[in-house]
Design a protein around this motif. Sequence first.
Motif, PDB file in Angstrom:
ATOM      1  N   GLY A 161       0.797  -1.217   0.000  1.00  0.00           N
ATOM      2  CA  GLY A 161       0.000   0.000   0.000  1.00  0.00           C
ATOM      3  C   GLY A 161       0.830   1.267   0.000  1.00  0.00           C
ATOM      4  N   ARG A 162       2.131   1.120   0.206  1.00  0.00           N
ATOM      5  CA  ARG A 162       3.028   2.276   0.239  1.00  0.00           C
ATOM      6  C   ARG A 162       4.441   1.787  -0.030  1.00  0.00           C
ATOM      7  N   HIS A 163       5.263   2.636  -0.669  1.00  0.00           N
ATOM      8  CA  HIS A 163       6.678   2.310  -0.888  1.00  0.00           C
ATOM      9  C   HIS A 163       7.306   2.049   0.481  1.00  0.00           C
ATOM     10  N   LEU A 164       7.997   0.942   0.617  1.00  0.00           N
ATOM     11  CA  LEU A 164       8.499   0.527   1.924  1.00  0.00           C
ATOM     12  C   LEU A 164       9.543   1.480   2.510  1.00  0.00           C
ATOM     13  N   ASN A 165      10.224   2.229   1.676  1.00  0.00           N
ATOM     14  CA  ASN A 165      11.180   3.205   2.205  1.00  0.00           C
ATOM     15  C   ASN A 165      10.497   4.496   2.644  1.00  0.00           C
ATOM     16  N   HIS A 166       9.175   4.556   2.509  1.00  0.00           N
ATOM     17  CA  HIS A 166       8.405   5.722   2.936  1.00  0.00           C
ATOM     18  C   HIS A 166       7.399   5.325   4.016  1.00  0.00           C
ATOM     19  N   THR A 167       7.751   4.300   4.746  1.00  0.00           N
ATOM     20  CA  THR A 167       6.966   3.864   5.904  1.00  0.00           C
ATOM     21  C   THR A 167       7.913   3.825   7.098  1.00  0.00           C
ATOM     22  N   ALA A 168       7.411   3.425   8.219  1.00  0.00           N
ATOM     23  CA  ALA A 168       8.241   3.239   9.413  1.00  0.00           C
ATOM     24  C   ALA A 168       8.555   1.745   9.586  1.00  0.00           C
ATOM     25  N   ARG A 169       8.815   1.080   8.475  1.00  0.00           N
ATOM     26  CA  ARG A 169       9.092  -0.362   8.476  1.00  0.00           C
ATOM     27  C   ARG A 169      10.287  -0.674   9.373  1.00  0.00           C
ATOM     28  N   ARG A 170      10.179  -1.817  10.049  1.00  0.00           N
ATOM     29  CA  ARG A 170      11.229  -2.226  10.986  1.00  0.00           C
ATOM     30  C   ARG A 170      11.616  -3.678  10.763  1.00  0.00           C
ATOM     31  N   GLN A 171      12.864  -3.996  11.106  1.00  0.00           N
ATOM     32  CA  GLN A 171      13.288  -5.388  11.172  1.00  0.00           C
ATOM     33  C   GLN A 171      13.629  -5.690  12.626  1.00  0.00           C
ATOM     34  N   PHE A 172      13.603  -6.970  12.953  1.00  0.00           N
ATOM     35  CA  PHE A 172      13.754  -7.378  14.346  1.00  0.00           C
ATOM     36  C   PHE A 172      14.818  -8.455  14.468  1.00  0.00           C
ATOM     37  N   ASP A 173      15.495  -8.448  15.597  1.00  0.00           N
ATOM     38  CA  ASP A 173      16.427  -9.504  15.976  1.00  0.00           C
ATOM     39  C   ASP A 173      15.848 -10.148  17.233  1.00  0.00           C
ATOM     40  N   PRO A 174      15.111 -11.270  17.064  1.00  0.00           N
ATOM     41  CA  PRO A 174      14.427 -11.849  18.222  1.00  0.00           C
ATOM     42  C   PRO A 174      15.374 -12.434  19.270  1.00  0.00           C
ATOM     43  N   GLU A 175      16.588 -12.785  18.886  1.00  0.00           N
ATOM     44  CA  GLU A 175      17.536 -13.329  19.866  1.00  0.00           C
ATOM     45  C   GLU A 175      18.073 -12.243  20.784  1.00  0.00           C
ATOM     46  N   ARG A 176      18.229 -11.026  20.261  1.00  0.00           N
ATOM     47  CA  ARG A 176      18.768  -9.922  21.071  1.00  0.00           C
ATOM     48  C   ARG A 176      17.695  -8.896  21.428  1.00  0.00           C
ATOM     49  N   ASN A 177      16.439  -9.176  21.068  1.00  0.00           N
ATOM     50  CA  ASN A 177      15.301  -8.295  21.362  1.00  0.00           C
ATOM     51  C   ASN A 177      15.502  -6.882  20.807  1.00  0.00           C
ATOM     52  N   LEU A 178      15.974  -6.813  19.553  1.00  0.00           N
ATOM     53  CA  LEU A 178      16.226  -5.523  18.922  1.00  0.00           C
ATOM     54  C   LEU A 178      15.187  -5.208  17.859  1.00  0.00           C
ATOM     55  N   GLU A 179      14.909  -3.915  17.703  1.00  0.00           N
ATOM     56  CA  GLU A 179      14.065  -3.381  16.635  1.00  0.00           C
ATOM     57  C   GLU A 179      14.896  -2.320  15.913  1.00  0.00           C
ATOM     58  N   LEU A 180      15.014  -2.455  14.567  1.00  0.00           N
ATOM     59  CA  LEU A 180      15.845  -1.555  13.771  1.00  0.00           C
ATOM     60  C   LEU A 180      15.085  -1.099  12.532  1.00  0.00           C
ATOM     61  N   PRO A 181      15.427   0.065  11.954  1.00  0.00           N
ATOM     62  CA  PRO A 181      14.813   0.456  10.680  1.00  0.00           C
ATOM     63  C   PRO A 181      15.158  -0.559   9.590  1.00  0.00           C
ATOM     64  N   PHE A 182      14.286  -0.701   8.576  1.00  0.00           N
ATOM     65  CA  PHE A 182      14.509  -1.654   7.482  1.00  0.00           C
ATOM     66  C   PHE A 182      14.235  -0.946   6.166  1.00  0.00           C
ATOM     67  N   ILE A 183      15.301  -0.612   5.437  1.00  0.00           N
ATOM     68  CA  ILE A 183      15.224   0.112   4.161  1.00  0.00           C
ATOM     69  C   ILE A 183      15.741  -0.808   3.053  1.00  0.00           C
ATOM     70  N   ILE A 184      15.102  -0.745   1.874  1.00  0.00           N
ATOM     71  CA  ILE A 184      15.548  -1.519   0.726  1.00  0.00           C
ATOM     72  C   ILE A 184      16.003  -0.573  -0.384  1.00  0.00           C
ATOM     73  N   ASP A 185      16.641  -1.128  -1.403  1.00  0.00           N
ATOM     74  CA  ASP A 185      17.114  -0.332  -2.531  1.00  0.00           C
ATOM     75  C   ASP A 185      16.639  -0.994  -3.823  1.00  0.00           C
ATOM     76  N   PRO A 186      15.389  -0.703  -4.276  1.00  0.00           N
ATOM     77  CA  PRO A 186      14.895  -1.346  -5.498  1.00  0.00           C
ATOM     78  C   PRO A 186      15.618  -0.832  -6.741  1.00  0.00           C
ATOM     79  N   ARG A 187      15.884  -1.754  -7.664  1.00  0.00           N
ATOM     80  CA  ARG A 187      16.507  -1.399  -8.939  1.00  0.00           C
ATOM     81  C   ARG A 187      15.482  -0.828  -9.877  1.00  0.00           C
TER      82      ARG A 187
END
Length: 187
Positions: A161-187
């Motif tokens: 529904g929206r370009h993923l680099n224009h959202t507050a998308r996050r990635q997670f590390d469940p082993e270390r309980n981390l939440e980080l930004p998640f940006i992609i680079d589409p060709r």
Amino acid sequence: MGIDSYNLERFIGDLRRIVASAADEASLLAQVAPLAQRVVAERGWLRADMYSADPALGFGTSLLHVEADQSLFVVVDSWLPGRGVPPHDHDTWAVVVGVEGCERNTFWQRLDAATRPGYAELQPIGEQCIAPGQVLAMPSGSIHSVINQTPHTSLSFHVYGRHLNHTARRQFDPERNLELPFIIDPR
């Protein structure tokens, strides 16, 4: 191309109409999912370069369409054998259709209240393999991870529904309980 073929241009037109008229997100996903399956089945959008992926990342993203306002983001993702992405959300709705190979999705549930920046507690709650032609519709807030467990590069068709680099998308590390930004680079 036959008179009844369903191409990317028709699909984008239908997406615009659905987004403008859907009563809610559940209705939108129910309408988009079969149309995404239909355009994937036609394969007129598929190109050989879509199979390339960044060896360092383990995946590649080929842009098919994005609206000027960054909505209606459509891409094809390629996944190298044994590679994928960690748990992440999209901060928007998503529809994924398998094109080639099997995209194994693990679904996660957030256990904490999301009140501490950079912190997240997750637990897995299920899995689904998206094979060619199969569809996965994810409402906003869904968290999943992806891996290609096949010996070949796999492809999947993604509609957001929206370009993923224009959202507050996050990635997670469940082993270390981390939440980080998640940006992609589409060709």
